[in-house]
Structures are given as C-alpha cells and as structure tokens.
Design a protein around this motif. Sequence first.
Motif, PDB file in Angstrom:
ATOM      1  N   ASP A  13      30.242  90.814  26.946  1.00  0.00           N
ATOM      2  CA  ASP A  13      28.990  90.356  27.432  1.00  0.00           C
ATOM      3  C   ASP A  13      29.452  91.253  29.356  1.00  0.00           C
ATOM      4  O   ASP A  13      28.538  90.318  30.445  1.00  0.00           O
ATOM      5  CB  ASP A  13      28.667  88.913  27.621  1.00  0.00           C
ATOM      6  CG  ASP A  13      27.468  88.690  26.482  1.00  0.00           C
ATOM      7  OD1 ASP A  13      27.141  89.686  25.802  1.00  0.00           O
ATOM      8  OD2 ASP A  13      27.651  87.992  25.883  1.00  0.00           O
ATOM      9  N   LYS A  14      30.224  91.829  29.631  1.00  0.00           N
ATOM     10  CA  LYS A  14      30.875  91.594  30.908  1.00  0.00           C
ATOM     11  C   LYS A  14      30.261  92.831  31.854  1.00  0.00           C
ATOM     12  O   LYS A  14      29.385  93.764  31.496  1.00  0.00           O
ATOM     13  CB  LYS A  14      32.857  91.957  31.361  1.00  0.00           C
ATOM     14  CG  LYS A  14      33.378  92.519  32.447  1.00  0.00           C
ATOM     15  CD  LYS A  14      34.152  92.558  32.088  1.00  0.00           C
ATOM     16  CE  LYS A  14      35.479  93.186  33.694  1.00  0.00           C
ATOM     17  NZ  LYS A  14      37.186  93.372  33.138  1.00  0.00           N
ATOM     18  N   PHE A  15      29.773  92.765  33.237  1.00  0.00           N
ATOM     19  CA  PHE A  15      28.552  92.740  33.948  1.00  0.00           C
ATOM     20  C   PHE A  15      29.689  94.516  34.173  1.00  0.00           C
ATOM     21  O   PHE A  15      30.742  94.836  34.406  1.00  0.00           O
ATOM     22  CB  PHE A  15      29.044  92.435  35.312  1.00  0.00           C
ATOM     23  CG  PHE A  15      27.488  93.088  35.825  1.00  0.00           C
ATOM     24  CD1 PHE A  15      26.714  93.138  35.300  1.00  0.00           C
ATOM     25  CD2 PHE A  15      27.492  93.368  37.475  1.00  0.00           C
ATOM     26  CE1 PHE A  15      25.504  93.664  36.525  1.00  0.00           C
ATOM     27  CE2 PHE A  15      26.823  93.866  38.137  1.00  0.00           C
ATOM     28  CZ  PHE A  15      25.530  93.963  37.214  1.00  0.00           C
ATOM     29  N   ASP A  16      28.793  95.389  33.544  1.00  0.00           N
ATOM     30  CA  ASP A  16      29.581  96.854  33.988  1.00  0.00           C
ATOM     31  C   ASP A  16      29.555  97.769  35.507  1.00  0.00           C
ATOM     32  O   ASP A  16      29.871  98.984  34.993  1.00  0.00           O
ATOM     33  CB  ASP A  16      28.769  97.663  32.661  1.00  0.00           C
ATOM     34  CG  ASP A  16      28.077  98.152  33.110  1.00  0.00           C
ATOM     35  OD1 ASP A  16      26.302  97.105  33.927  1.00  0.00           O
ATOM     36  OD2 ASP A  16      26.658  98.936  32.676  1.00  0.00           O
ATOM     37  N   TYR A  55      28.901 100.383  45.041  1.00  0.00           N
ATOM     38  CA  TYR A  55      29.069 100.214  43.429  1.00  0.00           C
ATOM     39  C   TYR A  55      28.445 101.570  42.467  1.00  0.00           C
ATOM     40  O   TYR A  55      27.532 102.072  42.700  1.00  0.00           O
ATOM     41  CB  TYR A  55      28.070  99.101  43.257  1.00  0.00           C
ATOM     42  CG  TYR A  55      28.140  97.452  44.398  1.00  0.00           C
ATOM     43  CD1 TYR A  55      29.272  96.666  43.860  1.00  0.00           C
ATOM     44  CD2 TYR A  55      27.761  97.129  45.956  1.00  0.00           C
ATOM     45  CE1 TYR A  55      28.835  96.065  44.877  1.00  0.00           C
ATOM     46  CE2 TYR A  55      27.843  96.697  46.198  1.00  0.00           C
ATOM     47  CZ  TYR A  55      28.455  96.189  45.805  1.00  0.00           C
ATOM     48  OH  TYR A  55      28.343  94.676  46.759  1.00  0.00           O
ATOM     49  N   ARG A  90      28.741 102.613  38.218  1.00  0.00           N
ATOM     50  CA  ARG A  90      28.735 102.181  36.938  1.00  0.00           C
ATOM     51  C   ARG A  90      29.916 102.371  36.424  1.00  0.00           C
ATOM     52  O   ARG A  90      29.713 103.802  36.071  1.00  0.00           O
ATOM     53  CB  ARG A  90      27.431 102.190  36.872  1.00  0.00           C
ATOM     54  CG  ARG A  90      26.992 101.886  35.263  1.00  0.00           C
ATOM     55  CD  ARG A  90      25.401 101.938  34.743  1.00  0.00           C
ATOM     56  NE  ARG A  90      24.766 102.037  35.581  1.00  0.00           N
ATOM     57  CZ  ARG A  90      23.889 100.199  35.702  1.00  0.00           C
ATOM     58  NH1 ARG A  90      24.077  99.243  35.029  1.00  0.00           N
ATOM     59  NH2 ARG A  90      23.297 100.850  36.963  1.00  0.00           N
ATOM     60  N   GLN A  98      35.681  93.008  40.374  1.00  0.00           N
ATOM     61  CA  GLN A  98      34.433  93.509  39.217  1.00  0.00           C
ATOM     62  C   GLN A  98      33.838  92.260  38.220  1.00  0.00           C
ATOM     63  O   GLN A  98      34.211  90.815  38.336  1.00  0.00           O
ATOM     64  CB  GLN A  98      34.736  94.125  37.958  1.00  0.00           C
ATOM     65  CG  GLN A  98      36.790  94.037  37.763  1.00  0.00           C
ATOM     66  CD  GLN A  98      37.511  94.556  37.201  1.00  0.00           C
ATOM     67  OE1 GLN A  98      36.558  95.568  36.288  1.00  0.00           O
ATOM     68  NE2 GLN A  98      39.182  94.827  36.932  1.00  0.00           N
ATOM     69  N   GLU A 128      31.369  89.030  36.937  1.00  0.00           N
ATOM     70  CA  GLU A 128      30.098  88.659  37.637  1.00  0.00           C
ATOM     71  C   GLU A 128      29.929  88.737  38.988  1.00  0.00           C
ATOM     72  O   GLU A 128      28.918  88.423  39.414  1.00  0.00           O
ATOM     73  CB  GLU A 128      29.986  87.177  36.758  1.00  0.00           C
ATOM     74  CG  GLU A 128      30.179  87.329  35.398  1.00  0.00           C
ATOM     75  CD  GLU A 128      29.064  87.832  35.171  1.00  0.00           C
ATOM     76  OE1 GLU A 128      27.975  87.508  35.028  1.00  0.00           O
ATOM     77  OE2 GLU A 128      28.314  88.380  34.074  1.00  0.00           O
ATOM     78  N   ARG A 184      27.663  90.897  40.255  1.00  0.00           N
ATOM     79  CA  ARG A 184      26.648  90.586  40.041  1.00  0.00           C
ATOM     80  C   ARG A 184      25.812  89.914  41.622  1.00  0.00           C
ATOM     81  O   ARG A 184      24.661  89.826  41.757  1.00  0.00           O
ATOM     82  CB  ARG A 184      26.075  90.365  38.872  1.00  0.00           C
ATOM     83  CG  ARG A 184      24.732  89.893  39.130  1.00  0.00           C
ATOM     84  CD  ARG A 184      24.140  88.880  37.652  1.00  0.00           C
ATOM     85  NE  ARG A 184      25.087  89.162  36.364  1.00  0.00           N
ATOM     86  CZ  ARG A 184      24.442  89.816  35.015  1.00  0.00           C
ATOM     87  NH1 ARG A 184      23.654  90.158  35.131  1.00  0.00           N
ATOM     88  NH2 ARG A 184      25.595  90.220  34.158  1.00  0.00           N
ATOM     89  N   GLN A 227      23.285  90.924  43.865  1.00  0.00           N
ATOM     90  CA  GLN A 227      22.165  90.048  45.087  1.00  0.00           C
ATOM     91  C   GLN A 227      22.363  89.418  45.959  1.00  0.00           C
ATOM     92  O   GLN A 227      21.015  89.434  47.186  1.00  0.00           O
ATOM     93  CB  GLN A 227      21.915  89.091  43.803  1.00  0.00           C
ATOM     94  CG  GLN A 227      21.739  88.771  42.022  1.00  0.00           C
ATOM     95  CD  GLN A 227      21.529  88.487  41.144  1.00  0.00           C
ATOM     96  OE1 GLN A 227      21.858  86.978  41.943  1.00  0.00           O
ATOM     97  NE2 GLN A 227      21.629  88.361  40.294  1.00  0.00           N
ATOM     98  N   ASP A 232      19.428  97.051  40.250  1.00  0.00           N
ATOM     99  CA  ASP A 232      20.583  97.964  38.925  1.00  0.00           C
ATOM    100  C   ASP A 232      19.606  98.342  38.727  1.00  0.00           C
ATOM    101  O   ASP A 232      18.859  97.875  37.603  1.00  0.00           O
ATOM    102  CB  ASP A 232      20.974  96.566  37.964  1.00  0.00           C
ATOM    103  CG  ASP A 232      21.904  97.179  37.009  1.00  0.00           C
ATOM    104  OD1 ASP A 232      21.925  98.478  37.153  1.00  0.00           O
ATOM    105  OD2 ASP A 232      22.445  96.109  36.746  1.00  0.00           O
TER     106      ASP A 232
END
Length: 441
Positions: free
Chosen positions: A16-19, A32, A34, A63, A65, A68, A72, A78
């Motif tokens: 579930d790691k943010f890509d 940023y 991807r 890198q 969370e 994210r 924000q 995203d």
Amino acid sequence: MNSFDWLTHMGIPTIDKFDIVEIKFKGGRKEYYRNIDRISLTTGDPVVVDVPNGHHIGYVSLQGELVRLQMQKRKIKDDDNILRIYRVATQKDLEKWEEAKNREIPTLYRAKQIIDEMKMDMKLSDVEFQSDNSKATFYYSADDRVDFRELIKSLASEFKIRVEMRQISLRQEAGRLGGIGVCGRELCCSTWIYDFKSVNTSAARYQNLSLNPTKLSGQCGRLKCCLNYELDTYMAALSDIPEVDKPLQTEAGSAKLQKTDIFRKLMWFSYNNDNNWHSITCERVSEILELNSKAVIPFDLKTNHGKEQEDLISKSNMELDALDKKFSKNKKTKKKKKPRNQGENQVMVKDTSAPEARPAGPKPEGRPNRQSPEKPNQNRQNPPRKNVENRPKPIENQEKAAAIPREINPDQVPKKKKNNKRRFNNRNKGEQNKGDQNSGQ
C-alpha cells in the motif's frame, strides 16, 4: 537533505505504499513524479525522470505517506498530469549531466553581456541545463514586464539550444542562490519555504520592533519572512490588551503610555513625560479608561482615592515596624569568653633528680657557677619573691655607703665587658709568676 522522513521505520506495508515520489532539482526546486515500475528507491538516489521534450536527472528527497501530505499541503492533484520516473541514473547519464552543468557558468556570463548590449531592464540570476543537453532555462527578475522575444532569438543562435525564460521574484532568487541568515542558520527560503507570503511593516509594529529597514530586511532586499513566524501568537496576546489612544487622566497628572509587555500583561506609564515609569496591569488600565469615560478622575494610577493610598502607606509602615521588632528581638547575644585557668600555664615540673657527681679536685678557674645544685630550677615566668625585710635600705650619701662593709654576692654583680688588652696582660703576668715560682723551687 532538508527534509526528513520520520515514517521510514514505522513498518508500513509495501503493497500500500504511495507510488508518488518527491524529486529535488537544482536550486531547491521540488516536483512530484510517479513510480509506475515500482523501482526500489532510497532517499538521495539519482533518477532519470520524464520532462517535456526530453529527460532530466534529479535526486529522491521524500517518499511514502509524507509525500501524500505534502501534495495536500501544496494542493497538487493526483491525476494523469504527474509524469513518471524512468530509471535509476547510470554512470553514463551522470557523466553526460556533468558535461551539461559545466556549460552553465560560461553561458550565464555571456547571456549577461548580451542583455547589457540590448539595454534591457532585467537581472539574470541563474541558468539550468537539462541532463540531455537539449534545453536551457534562464531565471531572471525584473520590476516591470519585459519583452524578451529578441533576447530569446539571440540566445538560441548564440548557444544552439532551446531557451526558456522564467521570471522569479527576489525571494525565490535568494532561495535559489542560498546563504546564511543573521540567525546563523541556512536561509528558510532555500530549505523549507515553498510558498512566499507578503510581509508588511504592520507585522513589525505588532511585535514592538524598531522600524529599521536595515534590520528588518533580508538578503533579498525585502522584509524578512520570519516576521510572520510569530505574528499569530502576538495577535492572540494583543487581544487582551486595551488600546490607549490618549494619556490617562489622574489627580497626580496625565499619564502617558511608554511601554507594553504583551506576554506579561503589564503597561508602563509616566506622569507628564517624567523619567520615572510606573507599571500597572492591563485590567487596571481598562478600569481607568472606564472612569475617564465617565468623567471620573482617580487619585493616581494605582488607587482611586487618597484614603486608599494612606491605608497602603500605613500598612507598609506597620509591616516594616513588625520586621524591625522581629529582628531586634532575635539579635544574637555575644557569648562571654570563659577565663582561662591561670594555674594551667604556670605549673612547672620540678627537677628532683640528683645532680651529676662532679670529679673531686680543685674547681677550674673562671666564673663562679650561677646556679648551685642546692637551688632547684624555677620558672622564669614566676620568679620567687625576695625577702623585703632583708633587702638593704637605700643610702643617700655615697660616702657612707662606701664605709659600710657588706658581703657581695657574685650573682648580683653586673656583667661587664672585659677588655681584651687587660686580659692579655694579666695572662702574661700570671705565666711569669708561675715561672719564677718554679725556678725558685
């Protein structure tokens, strides 16, 4: 690196790691990208990323969370507009990028000469080449809008490269160049500030700072960004402090505001611009303002009536009298020193041992012995008293005294210095008499 990933060791599942990864470029610029291919990356790895009409190299700064949360905060959506990461940069990619960076300083100097020749009102601050050596971005600052169409043509023909002109503010320029502030730390604009807010001189007034432009301005020539750092705290503290637009009216005189301590809630006033300042609380100031609005003049800043002042003075005098009585009763009495026993120092141990036996025979010639064996040693401090009755009475006439025969104690005879010459003559006479006696015998 100016950012720290404090969630690295939290044990978040990798599935579930943010890509999306934060990439840092020259001058503190961050963007940023991807990670579509799920490349294993660590902070500080050089990566090749996709840019319009080519590719560029940057370093991984953050890198997981935290990315994210940063997106924000910066209000970045995203969506499909986020470009991708190609791969980790190889040695060939880094060598080609070094060649492109070596062109930046000569290009900057030549571009400044072209701007001076064209007499354009702009300041060129930095040049950045892409790693594929196909594009160069020129960062400049200007007070007014500049028409640089002819400049782009001349720069493109001079350096044989695609040119992009990007205008930045003076704060962004200081952030790109970097430096050390008066606080001893690296500039905030080059480390963590990404959104520059306007700073007004009212922020300095609210914080009771001197309006000195040399102290309030930073390296960019504008007001320091740190003036907004504690402004909210000062505004919250100022909400409880009353506004004093005119001097306070008292019987002692008109009191003018001199100083305000925002966090201690104290205000200093002086009577008729006197040098002596009197501190009172903000509650008392608001009370005096209400009295003045009702046309009531208090006695002074601390009391409303003169009787209250007299009561305060009498109470203070009573407290001082009580303290004086307290300390006068508890005076330390000096202890009398006990007399020492005089007999302790005067006791002497008498020598009762028998005197050493002397060899029989005639006594040697010389001075008589002062101390006979019959008299014991006596203490010098307390000599024995002489018999007053047996002491000879003084005689006025010296002739009568010479006629009276008396026994002379050799101990009482004062010592006289002997003449060496007389002693030498007497010794020689004695030797002659002995020689005559021996010759007669």
